[in-house]
Design a protein around this motif. Sequence first.
Motif, mmCIF file in Angstrom:
data_model
loop_
_atom_site.group_PDB
_atom_site.id
_atom_site.type_symbol
_atom_site.label_atom_id
_atom_site.label_comp_id
_atom_site.label_asym_id
_atom_site.label_seq_id
_atom_site.Cartn_x
_atom_site.Cartn_y
_atom_site.Cartn_z
ATOM 1 N N ILE A 77 0.832 -1.206 0.000
ATOM 2 C CA ILE A 77 0.000 0.000 0.000
ATOM 3 C C ILE A 77 0.868 1.258 0.000
ATOM 4 O O ILE A 77 0.605 2.211 -0.735
ATOM 5 N N THR A 113 -11.665 -2.900 1.135
ATOM 6 C CA THR A 113 -10.952 -1.632 1.019
ATOM 7 C C THR A 113 -11.837 -0.477 1.437
ATOM 8 O O THR A 113 -13.069 -0.618 1.520
ATOM 9 N N ASP A 155 -6.290 1.933 1.774
ATOM 10 C CA ASP A 155 -5.914 0.723 2.509
ATOM 11 C C ASP A 155 -6.805 -0.440 2.077
ATOM 12 O O ASP A 155 -7.987 -0.256 1.774
#
Length: 341
Positions: A77, A113, A155
């Motif tokens: 990420i 997500t 994220d």
Amino acid sequence: MTERPNGLTYAEAGVDIDAGAALVERIKPLARATRRPGADVQLGGFGALFDLKAAGYDDPLIVSTTDGVGTKLKIAIDTGLHDTVGVDLVAMCVNDLLAQGAEPLVFLDYFATGKLDVDAATRVVAGIAEGCRLAGAALAGGETAEMPGLYAGGDYDLAGFCLGAVRRDGVLPRLDEQRAGDVMIGLASSGPHSNGYSLIRRIVERSGLPWDAPSPFGGGATLAAALMTATRIYVRPVLPLAKAGRLKGCAHITGGGLIENPPRAIAPALVPRFDWASWALPPVFDWLQKTGGVADQELRRTFNCGVGFLLIVAAKDGPDVLAALVEAGEDAFVCGELTAA
């Protein structure tokens, strides 16, 4: 339907249904490429069917596993290196199946997500499809969940689920057949695989190196790329040996390293005795140990230390099994034996 003035939409709440639909269309060909006997992959339904008879099984036991990638995702990420975590996800599940002597058949993924990035998600799923191809499993379905407020921004988290099968008489480990003197054969890892990354990230922080610094131990153009090397999938070289009855046990070396995992595949009256000098500690682990000041025991119970998968075989079968693995392209080596507890 009645239009309501000032009415809210799902998109305004942070969930983009159109983006989810676009992702499904992008990944359909990736899933179709993983077709195998027993599974005709068609995304979009509510469940996935598998024909065990078409896969060659008449009286199988079903084996199931689930796992994730852990905090290795944080590096992906932070750096945008999303291409290998899908392989990691599959590997963590199918290698566990393999330790039971089972053949991976069907894989499903869960991608959660805060804000769906279709391009990044497609790269992740492409890695999952590649992992399935390497394992011989069909990517039969999955779920994408966009959950603003639960995950921050871009994220994301991953979970994998794999279904496999094994002949009733082929289940590993065969504890009643293990004896003192049986040898342990190690199959080389590609690095830390997907374990110990909370410690790895702390060590990198202590080193002061940015993720885009040249790797101090090789293995990639940058430190991040080297640490994002995908977990190895051992199905192709090991499954034929398991089906042929050449193995007494297998251990997938994951969290807990070489201290906690091998005993899970060994009879209670026996213990593994490693010859720690029989293989060289790969440079990544040497760097982690020296930079983090990690003690030997802590290193061995956190990381695979270069042994990603462990086989237990009769001493008389050791040379033939080792030769078969080397012929299959594996970096394999005898790394110890079983002794009386």
